[in-house]
Design a protein around this motif. Structure first.
Motif, short mmCIF file in Angstrom:
data_model
loop_
_atom_site.label_atom_id
_atom_site.label_comp_id
_atom_site.label_asym_id
_atom_site.label_seq_id
_atom_site.Cartn_x
_atom_site.Cartn_y
_atom_site.Cartn_z
N ILE A 214 6.15 -39.15 3.86
CA ILE A 214 6.75 -40.21 4.67
C ILE A 214 6.33 -41.58 4.15
CG2 ILE A 214 6.77 -41.26 6.96
CD1 ILE A 214 8.47 -38.73 6.68
N SER A 215 5.07 -41.74 3.76
CA SER A 215 4.58 -43.06 3.37
C SER A 215 4.78 -43.35 1.89
CB SER A 215 3.10 -43.20 3.71
OG SER A 215 2.32 -42.31 2.94
N ASP A 216 4.86 -42.32 1.07
CA ASP A 216 4.96 -42.54 -0.38
C ASP A 216 5.93 -41.53 -1.00
OD1 ASP A 216 4.57 -43.49 -2.92
OD2 ASP A 216 2.53 -42.70 -3.15
N PRO A 217 7.22 -41.60 -0.66
CA PRO A 217 8.17 -40.58 -1.14
C PRO A 217 8.31 -40.55 -2.65
CG PRO A 217 9.32 -42.45 -0.14
CD PRO A 217 7.88 -42.62 0.18
N LEU A 218 8.17 -41.70 -3.30
CA LEU A 218 8.36 -41.72 -4.75
C LEU A 218 7.28 -40.97 -5.50
CD1 LEU A 218 9.61 -45.37 -5.37
CD2 LEU A 218 10.93 -43.27 -5.01
N ALA A 219 6.16 -40.71 -4.84
CA ALA A 219 5.12 -39.89 -5.47
C ALA A 219 5.56 -38.44 -5.58
CB ALA A 219 3.81 -39.97 -4.66
N PHE A 220 6.65 -38.09 -4.88
CA PHE A 220 7.16 -36.73 -4.90
C PHE A 220 8.56 -36.67 -5.50
CE2 PHE A 220 4.04 -37.09 -1.57
CZ PHE A 220 3.25 -35.96 -1.74
N TRP A 221 8.79 -37.56 -6.48
CA TRP A 221 10.09 -37.60 -7.14
C TRP A 221 9.92 -37.34 -8.62
CZ3 TRP A 221 14.98 -37.24 -5.96
CH2 TRP A 221 15.96 -37.67 -6.86
N VAL A 222 10.71 -36.43 -9.15
CA VAL A 222 10.67 -36.09 -10.58
C VAL A 222 11.99 -36.54 -11.20
CG1 VAL A 222 10.45 -34.25 -12.28
CG2 VAL A 222 9.19 -34.11 -10.11
N ARG A 223 11.91 -37.50 -12.09
CA ARG A 223 13.12 -38.00 -12.73
C ARG A 223 13.67 -36.96 -13.69
NH1 ARG A 223 14.86 -42.93 -12.21
NH2 ARG A 223 16.08 -42.67 -14.11
N ALA A 224 15.01 -36.89 -13.75
CA ALA A 224 15.66 -35.97 -14.68
C ALA A 224 15.56 -36.54 -16.09
CB ALA A 224 17.13 -35.78 -14.29
N GLN A 225 15.18 -35.69 -17.02
CA GLN A 225 15.04 -36.14 -18.40
C GLN A 225 16.41 -36.50 -18.97
OE1 GLN A 225 12.28 -36.62 -20.14
NE2 GLN A 225 10.99 -36.00 -18.41
N GLY A 226 16.49 -37.70 -19.54
CA GLY A 226 17.72 -38.14 -20.19
C GLY A 226 18.80 -38.63 -19.25
N SER A 227 18.51 -38.67 -17.93
CA SER A 227 19.52 -39.12 -16.99
C SER A 227 19.40 -40.63 -16.78
CB SER A 227 19.36 -38.41 -15.65
OG SER A 227 20.24 -38.93 -14.69
N THR A 237 8.64 -30.34 -5.18
CA THR A 237 8.25 -29.44 -4.09
C THR A 237 7.08 -28.54 -4.46
OG1 THR A 237 9.87 -27.79 -4.81
CG2 THR A 237 10.62 -29.43 -3.21
N THR A 238 6.30 -28.94 -5.47
CA THR A 238 5.23 -28.08 -5.96
C THR A 238 4.24 -27.71 -4.85
OG1 THR A 238 5.41 -29.08 -8.15
CG2 THR A 238 3.40 -27.85 -7.66
N VAL A 239 3.75 -28.71 -4.14
CA VAL A 239 2.76 -28.44 -3.09
C VAL A 239 3.39 -27.64 -1.97
CG1 VAL A 239 1.21 -29.50 -1.41
CG2 VAL A 239 1.48 -30.53 -3.67
N TYR A 240 4.60 -28.02 -1.57
CA TYR A 240 5.30 -27.30 -0.51
C TYR A 240 5.48 -25.83 -0.89
CZ TYR A 240 9.18 -25.56 2.25
OH TYR A 240 9.98 -24.78 3.04
N ASP A 241 5.97 -25.59 -2.10
CA ASP A 241 6.22 -24.21 -2.53
C ASP A 241 4.93 -23.40 -2.55
OD1 ASP A 241 8.88 -24.83 -2.85
OD2 ASP A 241 8.72 -25.25 -4.99
N ARG A 242 3.85 -24.03 -2.99
CA ARG A 242 2.56 -23.32 -3.03
C ARG A 242 2.12 -22.91 -1.62
NH1 ARG A 242 -1.64 -27.25 -4.59
NH2 ARG A 242 -1.72 -27.58 -2.34
N GLU A 243 2.26 -23.81 -0.66
CA GLU A 243 1.85 -23.49 0.70
C GLU A 243 2.80 -22.48 1.36
OE1 GLU A 243 -1.09 -24.44 1.67
OE2 GLU A 243 -1.18 -25.41 -0.29
N ALA A 244 4.09 -22.54 0.98
CA ALA A 244 5.03 -21.55 1.51
C ALA A 244 4.66 -20.16 1.02
CB ALA A 244 6.46 -21.91 1.09
N ARG A 245 4.28 -20.06 -0.25
CA ARG A 245 3.85 -18.75 -0.79
C ARG A 245 2.56 -18.30 -0.11
NH1 ARG A 245 5.49 -21.21 -5.68
NH2 ARG A 245 3.33 -21.76 -6.14
#
Length: 443
Positions: A214-227, A237-245
């Motif tokens: 909520i406070s720092d959304p850009l810290a969770f953004w991965v730019r597409a290469q070459g876009s 979603t790395t952290v989210y996926d890890r906790e979901a597993r």
């Protein structure tokens, strides 16, 4: 910065009209884009959010860029309006009008005044020391396009993260809450079960993750290469996926605990039954040992041990685990106890077999003696005094207490041998009187 130099040859009327039409279309497109950016949900969220980290830093620069973008657009609008006013003075523009229009449309005729608000963080006048900057209309359009693209890129990226991650985190948090309630119902709690500790860690991680998103959304953004398109990329979603597993692993663990909870009472009952049968078998072996010692002489009878107290203590511990819902401790203990109980029952049965072996031998000798007596009777020799004597001797030994099995076995063998000899001897028909088994006439 704008391109400097002469605007080139004076434009004719048709060139001016075409340029004004093109610039008018660009003005309309830019205005539409700016209004869309102004109304974008992501921009409104950014304006009202308590930002931190990289998003706070980049939004400060982008906000200044948007302010400067509107300043550019206003200057562009004023220049376009001035050009249209000049062109509308007369139907056929004079040479002076065309020269003025050429300078306005092609030259660096647009001046944008700098200000602390507009240029503090914008990537243009800041740090240049200039209070204003001049552009040609085409350069100004390029500058606005660049500022718009970079601003939209940040707004779209932040909005994409906010649209994707918080909702998914909330759904996972709801599932986590249901799992926590189920875990609590089966006694899986922090500090008492590893799955309980995992749930506590996942809860803290998701709470922290949501606050950061909520406070720092850009810290969770991965730019597409070459876009190069604004918003080209995806939420991280790395952290989210890890906790979901991790939550899925916990759910499987709780399912296993539920299985143990459902079967625990029956398994404990079966366990107690097996141990009870082992105890009864040992008690029977102890009783049989006393009987053997009283009835069988000169025989080594093994000592019968008692039930192992360790197993009883472990069964009591298993019952306590079940009562307190300590299923993670109960499951391995039950598996161990079930193996040990079966081994104990086998040991008790082997002990009973070993203790009662002399009685089995005596019973076998008794059966053998009676079987030969029946065989002799079928052949009409039951009244033979020699056989009666041998039979009575063996029977007294087998039915007396204590019984010497070795001596009794020899007596049975003697009776068998005598019976076998008598049955194998030729029979002589009676002529003058009764004869014994040797063919001699009895008086």
């Amino acid at each position: 910065m704008g391109v400097t130099g002469p605007p080139g040859p004076v434009m004719d009327r048709d060139e001016v009209d075409r340029a004004l039409a093109r610039l008018g279309a660009e003005h309309e497109a830019i205005e539409t884009s700016l209004l869309a950016l102004q109304d974008h949900a992501g921009r409104r969220l950014l304006e009202g959010a308590g930002l931190t980290g990289v998003t706070k830093e980049r939004w400060a620069s982008t906000e200044a860029s948007i302010t400067l973008l509107w300043a550019y657009f206003d200057a562009y609008s004023d220049a376009l309006r001035s050009a249209r006013d000049i062109r509308s003075r007369r139907r056929w523009s004079s040479r002076e009008d065309l020269a003025e229009l050429t300078e306005l449309l092609r030259g660096e005729s647009v001046t944008v005044a700098g200000s602390a608000t507009a240029t503090a963080n914008a990537p243009t006048l800041a740090g240049s020391g200039k209070l204003s900057e001049s552009f040609s209309l085409s350069t100004l359009v390029d500058r606005m396009n660049d500022l718009y693209a970079s601003s939209l890129d940040l707004v779209v990226a932040a909005d994409a993260v906010w649209s994707a991650l918080p909702a998914r985190i909330d759904l996972l948090a709801a599932e986590l809450q249901r799992t926590r309630q189920l875990a609590h119902s089966v006694g899986v709690r922090p500090g008492e079960h590893p799955a309980g500790d995992d749930l506590e860690r996942i809860t803290h991680t998701l709470t922290s993750l949501r606050e950061q998103v909520i406070s720092d959304p850009l810290a969770f953004w991965v730019r597409a290469q070459g876009s190069s398109a604004p918003g080209g990329g995806r939420p991280d979603t790395t952290v989210y996926d890890r906790e979901a597993r991790a939550l899925e692993d916990v759910r499987r663990e709780i399912d296993a605990v539920l299985t143990v909870r459902q079967d625990a009472e029956q398994r404990l009952m079966r366990l107690r039954d097996v141990l009870s049968r082992a105890d009864r078998t040992l008690a029977e072996a102890r009783t049989a040992r006393g009987e053997v010692l009283a009835k069988i002489a000169a025989t080594e009878v093994p000592v019968v041990g008692g039930p192992p107290t360790v197993l009883q203590e472990q069964v009591a511990a298993a019952s306590e685990y079940r009562r307190h819902g300590q299923w993670h401790r109960l499951s391995p203990l039950l598996e161990s106890l079930e193996r040990k109980a079966e081994d104990e029952l086998l040991r008790a049965r082997e002990s009973l077999t070993a203790v009662t072996a002399p009685l089995a031998v005596r019973a076998e000798l008794r059966g053998r003696l009676d079987a030969y007596k029946a065989k002799v009777a079928r052949h009409g020799l039951a009244e033979d005094p020699f056989l009666i004597e041998r039979y009575d001797a063996a029977r007294r030994m087998l039915w007396s207490a204590p019984c010497d099995l070795r001596v009794a076995e020899q007596a049975v063998l003697r009776y068998q041998q005598a019976a076998a000899e008598l049955l194998a001897a030729p029979r002589v028909p009676e002529q003058g009187g009764p004869q014994d088994h040797r063919g001699e006439q009895r008086p």
